[in-house]
Design a protein around this motif. Structure first.
Motif, short mmCIF file in Angstrom:
data_model
loop_
_atom_site.label_atom_id
_atom_site.label_comp_id
_atom_site.label_asym_id
_atom_site.label_seq_id
_atom_site.Cartn_x
_atom_site.Cartn_y
_atom_site.Cartn_z
N ASP A 83 0.80 -1.22 0.00
CA ASP A 83 0.00 0.00 0.00
C ASP A 83 0.84 1.27 0.00
O ASP A 83 0.31 2.37 0.13
CB ASP A 83 -0.94 0.01 1.21
CG ASP A 83 -2.01 -1.06 1.10
OD1 ASP A 83 -2.57 -1.21 -0.01
OD2 ASP A 83 -2.29 -1.75 2.10
N ASP A 84 2.16 1.12 -0.15
CA ASP A 84 3.06 2.26 -0.24
C ASP A 84 3.64 2.39 -1.64
O ASP A 84 3.76 3.48 -2.18
CB ASP A 84 4.19 2.12 0.78
CG ASP A 84 5.20 3.23 0.70
OD1 ASP A 84 5.03 4.24 1.41
OD2 ASP A 84 6.17 3.10 -0.07
N GLY A 85 4.03 1.26 -2.25
CA GLY A 85 4.58 1.26 -3.60
C GLY A 85 6.09 1.16 -3.65
O GLY A 85 6.67 0.77 -4.67
N ALA A 113 7.87 -0.85 -11.43
CA ALA A 113 6.46 -1.21 -11.28
C ALA A 113 5.81 -0.45 -10.13
O ALA A 113 6.44 -0.17 -9.11
CB ALA A 113 6.33 -2.71 -11.05
N ALA A 114 4.53 -0.12 -10.30
CA ALA A 114 3.78 0.61 -9.28
C ALA A 114 2.40 -0.02 -9.12
O ALA A 114 1.73 -0.32 -10.11
CB ALA A 114 3.64 2.08 -9.65
N PRO A 115 1.93 -0.22 -7.88
CA PRO A 115 0.58 -0.74 -7.65
C PRO A 115 -0.46 0.28 -8.10
O PRO A 115 -0.35 1.47 -7.78
CB PRO A 115 0.52 -0.94 -6.14
CG PRO A 115 1.94 -0.99 -5.69
CD PRO A 115 2.67 -0.06 -6.61
N GLU A 116 -1.46 -0.17 -8.84
CA GLU A 116 -2.48 0.75 -9.35
C GLU A 116 -3.19 1.48 -8.22
O GLU A 116 -3.45 2.69 -8.32
CB GLU A 116 -3.51 -0.02 -10.19
CG GLU A 116 -4.60 0.86 -10.76
CD GLU A 116 -5.57 0.11 -11.66
OE1 GLU A 116 -6.63 0.69 -12.01
OE2 GLU A 116 -5.28 -1.07 -12.00
N GLN A 117 -3.52 0.77 -7.12
CA GLN A 117 -4.27 1.42 -6.04
C GLN A 117 -3.47 2.52 -5.37
O GLN A 117 -4.02 3.51 -4.87
CB GLN A 117 -4.75 0.39 -5.01
CG GLN A 117 -3.72 -0.07 -3.99
CD GLN A 117 -2.84 -1.19 -4.50
OE1 GLN A 117 -2.86 -1.51 -5.68
NE2 GLN A 117 -2.08 -1.81 -3.59
N ALA A 137 -4.68 6.41 -5.20
CA ALA A 137 -4.77 7.09 -3.91
C ALA A 137 -3.95 8.38 -3.90
O ALA A 137 -4.32 9.36 -3.24
CB ALA A 137 -4.30 6.17 -2.79
N ALA A 138 -2.84 8.38 -4.64
CA ALA A 138 -1.97 9.56 -4.69
C ALA A 138 -2.41 10.56 -5.75
O ALA A 138 -1.80 11.63 -5.89
CB ALA A 138 -0.52 9.12 -4.96
#
Length: 573
Positions: free
Chosen positions: A239-241, A442-446, A450-451
Motif C-alpha cells: 500500500d506504499d509502492g 512497477a507501481a501498484p495501481e491502487q 490514492a496519490a
C-alpha cells in the motif's frame, strides 16, 4: 566492510516494540521450504497477561538469567525469550520501568514504546518539479522522454537507461538468473499481483511481519484505515509502492509486458518490515532478517534505515541518557540480526542514504528523532555515529548515480561507507528537471489512484507515471529516484553471481556472502573521482559542494565501482 561500534556486541540492550504477529503463508509454487517456526515466533514461555508497552531486552552472552532478574526488579514481566538473537520480550513495570531496568549493569538501553524506523523513500520526479541543475556532461544516455518502444526486449525497455548503464539488457539474454535463487525484499511489501512481478513472486515463502497502525500515539493518522479486519495486509500487497518498485528492478520477468529487471529469472520473496506509511519498527526488521536466514534466502535488499535516529550515537552529549540507550539498542539489535542472516548465507545489500551527506564526516543531524512527528532536534554528530543498516558490519552499501554517470546529487557518500554504486536516478542530472532521468519501476495501481497520479479512467496525470497495455494486460510504472532505487540494481547483480557460481543447498543455490561480495567488487567497473574532487552540484539556484576522497579502485562517490551485470554474467570463475 562496515564499521562496528566497539563494546556494543556483548552488551544487553532494551528497546520498546509494538505488538507484531507473524505473516500467514499462502500456497504457491516455490523452491525452498520453510523449516521450524516462522521468524518472530517466540521460543520462550509467554505470560498470559500483558501490562502496558512491550520491550525487547537484549542480554549479554550467557546473561539471560541476570537480564530476567533485572526486569523483575524493575517491575516488569518476561513474556518470551528469543535465543537466536539473545533478547527478552517484556511488559509491565509502569512509568519508571525504563529507568529501573537501565540501572542494571547487564542492560545498556531502555527505549519507550515507539516506532523506530523509516523507509529510505525513493523520491518521485514529477514534471512539475522545480527547474535547475548541473549541465549534462557528455551524456551517455539521451533524455528518456524521447524513447519509444525498442525493436527488441520488453515494451518499455527503451526507457530503462539504468539497465543499459550496467549492461543488464545484454546480461538478461545470457544469464537471466536461476529460479533456485531467492531474493528477499525487506521493505513496505510487494504487489505480487502486478503483471510484471507475479511470474517471479513466491507467495508461499513471503511473510508480512507488520500490523498496520491507523493512528500514531498522538492520534495523528499514520497508516490510515486498515484494508483488512486484522490490520495485517496479505503477503502480496503493497500500500506504499516503494517495495514493489524495488522488486521490479531486481526481477521483473521477460514476459512481453513493461520492463525487465536485472535478474528476470530469479524469485522474489516479500519479507515485509515496513508500515504502509513507510515507518519501520525494530522488531519486524529483526524478524525479517532472522526469517531470511532460516529459509535459505540468498540475498536481501534493504532500502531503508532504522529510525527514529538518522544517525545512531551512543554517547552524544546532545542526547539524554535515555536517547543514548535507545540508539545503542538499534545498533546492537540490528547487528545481531544481520550477523545471524549472513552466517546462514544471506548476502546483505543496503541503500546508502539520500541526505547528500559524507557519512565519513557527518556534522549535523536535523532529522532525528523522526518519530513521533514533532520530536526532531538539531544536534552535532561525528563519525562515531552510525546510519543503520547502511553502516552496519557485513552490509554492502550502494550509492546512487544519475543518467550521466555522476554521483546523484542526493546520494550519501564516504570512503568507508560507499561499497559500490548503481543507477538510482537523478531528475536534476541535466538542464532543468525531468522525471525520465529517474528509474522506471512497477507501481501498484491502487497506490497511484490514492496519490492522484492517475485519473478516473486510469490514465496517467504526469510524466512520472507510465501505463503499458501490451498483450491486452495493463500495468503501471512510476519514475522514482533515490539510493533505494540504486540498491536493487546491486542486489540483482548479486543474484546473477549466485545463479552462476552457487552450489546446491537446502533451499536452492548457495554462495557464501563473502564470495558474493568479492565477485561483486571484482566485476564492478572502477570509476575515479571527478576532477576537481570538490564537485559542485547546482540545484534550485544553489551550489552544493561535495568532496570525493579515495582512488579509482575505491572512493567515496563510487566505491569499488559501478555494478556491472554483463561482467557478472561473463566473468571467469
Amino acid at each position: 566492510m562496515r564499521r562496528v561500534a566497539s563494546g556494543l556486541t556483548a552488551l544487553a540492550v532494551v528497546v520498546a516494540i509494538g505488538a507484531c504477529s507473524v505473516g500467514t503463508p499462502e500456497t504457491a509454487t516455490h523452491t525452498g521450504t520453510p523449516t521450524g517456526p516462522p521468524a518472530g515466533t517466540d521460543t520462550g514461555t509467554r505470560s498470559a497477561t500483558r501490562e502496558g508497552p512491550e520491550y525487547l531486552v537484549f542480554y549479554t552472552e550467557g546473561g539471560q538469567s541476570r537480564a530476567q532478574q533485572a526486569v523483575e526488579r524493575a517491575g516488569g514481566t518476561t513474556l518470551a525469550n528469543d535465543a537466536k538473537l539473545g533478547y527478552l520480550t517484556t511488559t509491565g513495570g509502569g512509568a519508571t520501568f525504563a529507568e529501573k531496568a537501565g540501572a542494571d549493569g547487564s542492560i545498556v538501553g531502555v527505549s519507550p514504546d515507539r516506532s523506530i524506523g523509516f523507509a529510505e523513500l525513493g523520491r518521485a520526479a514529477p514534471a512539475t518539479r522545480r527547474t535547475g541543475g548541473a549541465k549534462a556532461r557528455a551524456g551517455t544516455f539521451p533524455d528518456a522522454r524521447s524513447f519509444t518502444s525498442s525493436g527488441s526486449g520488453e515494451p518499455l525497455a527503451g526507457r530503462q537507461w539504468d539497465m543499459r548503464m550496467i549492461g543488464a539488457d545484454r546480461a538478461n539474454a545470457k544469464v537471466p538468473g536461476s529460479r533456485q535463487v531467492l531474493v528477499g525484499v525487506i521493505d513496505t511489501g510487494v504487489d505480487g499481483k502486478h503483471p510484471d512481478i507475479a511470474p517471479n513472486f513466491n507467495r508461499e515463502l513471503s511473510r508480512n511481519f507488520v500490523t498496520d497502525k491507523p493512528k500514531d500515539e498522538t492520534g495523528e493518522t499514520l497508516d490510515g484505515p486498515c484494508e483488512v479486519s486484522s490490520c495485517k495486509d496479505p503477503v502480496d500487497e503493497d500500500d506504499d509502492g516503494h517495495g514493489t518498485h524495488v522488486a521490479s528492478t531486481i526481477a521483473a520477468p521477460i514476459n512481453g509486458i513493461g520492463i525487465a529487471g536485472v535478474a528476470p529469472g530469479v524469485q522474489i520473496v516479500n519479507i515485509r518490515a515496513g508500515q504502509d506509511s513507510g515507518f519501520f519498527f525494530l522488531k519486524p526488521s529483526l524478524d525479517a532478517l532472522t526469517y531470511a536466514g532460516d529459509i535459505g534466502v540468498d540475498v536481501v535488499n534493504m532500502s531503508y534505515y532504522v529510525d527514529p535516529w538518522l544517525f545512531n550515537c551512543t554517547a552524544n552529549k546532545a542526547d539524554s541518557r535515555k536517547e543514548q540507550l535507545e540508539q545503542a539498542a538499534i545498533i546492537t539489535g540490528m547487528q545481531r540480526a544481520l550477523d545471524y542472516a549472513r552466517q546462514r548465507g544471506v548476502t546483505l545489500v543496503s541503500a546508502l542514504g539520500n541526505g547528500s551527506t559524507d557519512l565519513g564526516h557527518p556534522k549535523i543531524d536535523k532529522e532525528s528523532p523522526g518519530y513521533p512527528v514533532g520530536e526532531k532536534k538539531t544536534r552535532q554528530v561525528d563519525n562515531s555515529c552510525l546510519n543503520v543498516p547502511a553502516e552496519s558490519n557485513g552490509v554492502i552499501s550502494v550509492a546512487g548515480l544519475g543518467p550521466s554517470g555522476r554521483k546523484a546529487i542526493y546520494s550519501d557518500y564516504g570512503v568507508e561507507q560507499a561499497d559500490v554504486s548503481a543507477p538510482g536516478g537523478d531528475a536534476l542530472d541535466g538542464n532543468g528537471a525531468k522525471a525520465t532521468r529517474s528509474i522506471l519501476g512497477a507501481a501498484p495501481e491502487q497506490v497511484l489512484r490514492a496519490a492522484g497520479r492517475i485519473d478516473a479512467k486510469g490514465e496517467p496525470k504526469g510524466a512520472d507515471v507510465v501505463k503499458d497495455c501490451a498483450r491486452g494486460t495493463c500495468a503501471y510504472y512510476q519514475y522514482l529516484d533515490g539510493t533505494s532505487m540504486a540498491a536493487p540494481h546491486a542486489t540483482g547483480v548479486a543474484a546473477i553471481l549466485i545463479s552462476r557460481f552457487g552450489k546446491p543447498g537446502k533451499a536452492g543455490l548457495e554462495l557464501a556472502p563473502a564470495t558474493v561480495e568479492d565477485l561483486l567488487y571484482k566485476t564492478a567497473t572502477p570509476k575515479a573521482c571527478p576532477t576537481p574532487r570538490q564537485y559542485v552540484y547546482k540545484a534550485y539556484g544553489q551550489d552544493m559542494t561535495q568532496l570525493c576522497e579515495g582512488d579509482q579502485a575505491d572512493n567515496g562517490f563510487f566505491g569499488h565501482g559501478v555494478v556491472d551485470a554483463w561482467k557478472a554474467a561473463t566473468v571467469e570463475p
